[in-house]
Scaffold this motif. Structure first.
Motif, PDB file in Angstrom:
ATOM      1  N   GLY A  41     -16.476 -16.080 -14.047  1.00  0.00           N
ATOM      2  CA  GLY A  41     -17.450 -15.411 -13.188  1.00  0.00           C
ATOM      3  C   GLY A  41     -17.058 -15.455 -11.721  1.00  0.00           C
ATOM      4  N   ILE A  42     -16.513 -16.580 -11.284  1.00  0.00           N
ATOM      5  CA  ILE A  42     -16.089 -16.710  -9.895  1.00  0.00           C
ATOM      6  C   ILE A  42     -14.909 -15.782  -9.611  1.00  0.00           C
ATOM      7  N   ILE A  43     -14.023 -15.634 -10.575  1.00  0.00           N
ATOM      8  CA  ILE A  43     -12.886 -14.723 -10.386  1.00  0.00           C
ATOM      9  C   ILE A  43     -13.379 -13.306 -10.146  1.00  0.00           C
ATOM     10  N   ILE A  44     -14.391 -12.886 -10.910  1.00  0.00           N
ATOM     11  CA  ILE A  44     -14.932 -11.536 -10.741  1.00  0.00           C
ATOM     12  C   ILE A  44     -15.587 -11.395  -9.378  1.00  0.00           C
ATOM     13  N   ILE A  45     -16.424 -12.350  -9.004  1.00  0.00           N
ATOM     14  CA  ILE A  45     -17.138 -12.263  -7.726  1.00  0.00           C
ATOM     15  C   ILE A  45     -16.174 -12.287  -6.552  1.00  0.00           C
ATOM     16  N   SER A  46     -15.133 -13.124  -6.629  1.00  0.00           N
ATOM     17  CA  SER A  46     -14.191 -13.228  -5.517  1.00  0.00           C
ATOM     18  C   SER A  46     -13.260 -12.027  -5.424  1.00  0.00           C
ATOM     19  N   SER A  47     -13.100 -11.283  -6.510  1.00  0.00           N
ATOM     20  CA  SER A  47     -12.183 -10.131  -6.503  1.00  0.00           C
ATOM     21  C   SER A  47     -12.866  -8.819  -6.162  1.00  0.00           C
ATOM     22  N   LEU A  48     -14.186  -8.758  -6.259  1.00  0.00           N
ATOM     23  CA  LEU A  48     -14.880  -7.488  -6.056  1.00  0.00           C
ATOM     24  C   LEU A  48     -14.622  -6.858  -4.688  1.00  0.00           C
ATOM     25  N   PRO A  49     -14.722  -7.607  -3.574  1.00  0.00           N
ATOM     26  CA  PRO A  49     -14.495  -6.955  -2.272  1.00  0.00           C
ATOM     27  C   PRO A  49     -13.115  -6.335  -2.142  1.00  0.00           C
ATOM     28  N   VAL A  50     -12.092  -7.013  -2.674  1.00  0.00           N
ATOM     29  CA  VAL A  50     -10.737  -6.469  -2.594  1.00  0.00           C
ATOM     30  C   VAL A  50     -10.622  -5.200  -3.422  1.00  0.00           C
ATOM     31  N   LEU A  51     -11.226  -5.194  -4.607  1.00  0.00           N
ATOM     32  CA  LEU A  51     -11.170  -4.010  -5.454  1.00  0.00           C
ATOM     33  C   LEU A  51     -11.909  -2.837  -4.827  1.00  0.00           C
ATOM     34  N   CYS A  52     -12.900  -3.128  -4.006  1.00  0.00           N
ATOM     35  CA  CYS A  52     -13.669  -2.048  -3.367  1.00  0.00           C
ATOM     36  C   CYS A  52     -12.919  -1.412  -2.194  1.00  0.00           C
ATOM     37  N   ILE A  53     -11.913  -2.104  -1.643  1.00  0.00           N
ATOM     38  CA  ILE A  53     -11.180  -1.560  -0.508  1.00  0.00           C
ATOM     39  C   ILE A  53     -10.243  -0.435  -0.940  1.00  0.00           C
ATOM     40  N   TYR A  54      -9.587  -0.599  -2.067  1.00  0.00           N
ATOM     41  CA  TYR A  54      -8.525   0.315  -2.455  1.00  0.00           C
ATOM     42  C   TYR A  54      -8.974   1.770  -2.625  1.00  0.00           C
ATOM     43  N   PRO A  55     -10.115   2.080  -3.263  1.00  0.00           N
ATOM     44  CA  PRO A  55     -10.475   3.497  -3.414  1.00  0.00           C
ATOM     45  C   PRO A  55     -10.597   4.248  -2.097  1.00  0.00           C
ATOM     46  N   PHE A  56     -11.053   3.584  -1.043  1.00  0.00           N
ATOM     47  CA  PHE A  56     -11.235   4.252   0.243  1.00  0.00           C
ATOM     48  C   PHE A  56      -9.915   4.403   0.998  1.00  0.00           C
ATOM     49  N   ALA A  57      -8.967   3.501   0.759  1.00  0.00           N
ATOM     50  CA  ALA A  57      -7.691   3.553   1.481  1.00  0.00           C
ATOM     51  C   ALA A  57      -6.574   4.191   0.666  1.00  0.00           C
ATOM     52  N   GLN A  58      -6.864   4.566  -0.583  1.00  0.00           N
ATOM     53  CA  GLN A  58      -5.818   5.042  -1.474  1.00  0.00           C
ATOM     54  C   GLN A  58      -5.126   6.302  -0.952  1.00  0.00           C
ATOM     55  N   LYS A  59      -5.900   7.252  -0.383  1.00  0.00           N
ATOM     56  CA  LYS A  59      -5.298   8.518   0.051  1.00  0.00           C
ATOM     57  C   LYS A  59      -4.342   8.342   1.212  1.00  0.00           C
ATOM     58  N   TYR A  60      -4.502   7.253   1.967  1.00  0.00           N
ATOM     59  CA  TYR A  60      -3.586   6.976   3.070  1.00  0.00           C
ATOM     60  C   TYR A  60      -2.485   6.004   2.670  1.00  0.00           C
ATOM     61  N   PHE A  61      -2.747   5.239   1.627  1.00  0.00           N
ATOM     62  CA  PHE A  61      -1.885   4.098   1.327  1.00  0.00           C
ATOM     63  C   PHE A  61      -0.454   4.527   0.996  1.00  0.00           C
ATOM     64  N   VAL A  62      -0.287   5.414   0.004  1.00  0.00           N
ATOM     65  CA  VAL A  62       1.050   5.827  -0.428  1.00  0.00           C
ATOM     66  C   VAL A  62       1.783   6.548   0.689  1.00  0.00           C
ATOM     67  N   LYS A  63       1.069   7.420   1.387  1.00  0.00           N
ATOM     68  CA  LYS A  63       1.691   8.161   2.486  1.00  0.00           C
ATOM     69  C   LYS A  63       2.177   7.220   3.572  1.00  0.00           C
ATOM     70  N   GLY A  64       1.378   6.258   3.953  1.00  0.00           N
ATOM     71  CA  GLY A  64       1.774   5.330   4.996  1.00  0.00           C
ATOM     72  C   GLY A  64       2.952   4.469   4.610  1.00  0.00           C
ATOM     73  N   VAL A  65       2.969   3.985   3.358  1.00  0.00           N
ATOM     74  CA  VAL A  65       4.077   3.151   2.922  1.00  0.00           C
ATOM     75  C   VAL A  65       5.374   3.952   2.863  1.00  0.00           C
ATOM     76  N   MET A  66       5.321   5.176   2.333  1.00  0.00           N
ATOM     77  CA  MET A  66       6.538   5.981   2.184  1.00  0.00           C
ATOM     78  C   MET A  66       7.096   6.384   3.546  1.00  0.00           C
ATOM     79  N   ILE A  67       6.236   6.831   4.451  1.00  0.00           N
ATOM     80  CA  ILE A  67       6.723   7.246   5.772  1.00  0.00           C
ATOM     81  C   ILE A  67       7.227   6.048   6.556  1.00  0.00           C
ATOM     82  N   GLY A  68       6.500   4.944   6.469  1.00  0.00           N
ATOM     83  CA  GLY A  68       6.909   3.760   7.214  1.00  0.00           C
ATOM     84  C   GLY A  68       8.167   3.104   6.695  1.00  0.00           C
TER      85      GLY A  68
END
Length: 284
Positions: A253-280
């Motif tokens: 249960g603690i693993i789920i609770i501690s991982s939720l905020p990190v999992l929530c970040i990726y959907p909002f940053a996904q459209k920039y993530f690949v582009k930024g890594v490849m260009i950089g």
């Protein structure tokens, strides 16, 4: 064959996450004896009840949120400003300064000298040390500098300079609005790193009111492992065995609770993530 391989890899990656979810809702004794495999057995929420009643967990959660926000803000700000300076070809002494930044990537002072330095700065048992130590990453600076050099034309600065814009105005009004992709990448990198970080807090923080969530989780996992070893040796009674199995459910249960905020970040940053890594990563 590619489809079969990718499906197999997907299952390998997703099953541990799926198992953690079903194990957190299953009967603790079923989880502890290995009878939970594909589906939850004996729905039980007592583990989550104990989690929400554990005060130290929420103190650690609060600290981790503060460390993540403060550390990410400081790290991204310093990285962007430093990378912009390094991307300017007219910067005096740029090669020498870049060399000074690169040397610590390969040669570290070590834990003991770092501890002595932190002690002399009176930052032992000070929560600021978690935010300050490691806030500058030369690897992120190199990626960001490459992004600036390969994406933003040098002629933009010349045009802005003709309109009376200096380096600060050019950086804040032109460079930053055009760098959303790399900023999103930096935020994800630093936020995940700060959220999962525990070593600096383990070494430099002694007050339990300052420790992050990861150290609280480490304490729970350590105590749970000791209880499981005692159970395997048969030196605990039935009541202790039930508590041991319950601790197993609390762990998931603690693993789920501690991982939720990190999992929530990726959907909002996904459209920039690949582009930024490849260009950089180009023209490194």
């Amino acid at each position: 064959m590619n489809g079969i391989y990718l499906i197999a890899m997907l299952i390998i990656v997703l099953y541990p996450m799926y198992f953690i979810v079903i194990a957190s809702f299953s009967d603790p004794s079923a989880v502890g004896t290995g009878r939970v495999f594909l589906f939850p057995k004996g729905m039980n929420l007592k583990g989550y009840q104990l989690i929400f009643e554990y005060k130290q967990l929420w103190i650690g959660y609060r600290n981790t949120v503060l460390y993540t926000i403060g550390g990410s803000t400081l790290s991204v700000s310093l990285t962007l400003m430093t990378a912009y300076a390094f991307s300017r070809r007219d910067m005096v002494g740029r090669g020498f300064i870049v060399t000074l930044f690169i040397i610590p990537m390969f040669i570290s002072g070590g834990l003991i000298p770092t501890y002595l330095l932190v002690r002399d700065l009176h930052l032992i048992n000070n929560p600021l040390i978690v935010i300050l130590l490691g806030s500058v990453s030369m690897w992120n600076i190199i990626i960001t500098r490459t992004f600036f050099q390969s994406t933003i034309p040098a002629e933009l600065f010349e045009a802005a300079k003709m309109d009376g814009c200096g380096n600060i105005g050019y950086f804040t009004r032109i460079v930053l609005p055009l760098s959303k992709a790399i900023i999103a990448v930096l935020i994800v990198f630093t936020a995940v790193g700060n959220w999962n970080s525990f070593f600096n807090a383990l070494i430099y923080l002694n007050d339990r009111n300052y420790i992050p969530l990861q150290l609280v989780l480490r304490e729970i996992l350590t105590s749970q492992t000791q209880m499981m070893q005692q159970l395997d040796l048969g030196i605990v009674d039935q009541d202790m065995a039930e508590k041991t199995f319950l601790a197993e459910s609390v762990k998931y249960g603690i693993i789920i609770i501690s991982s939720l905020p990190v999992l929530c970040i990726y959907p909002f940053a996904q459209k920039y993530f690949v582009k930024g890594v490849m260009i950089g990563s180009l023209k490194g």
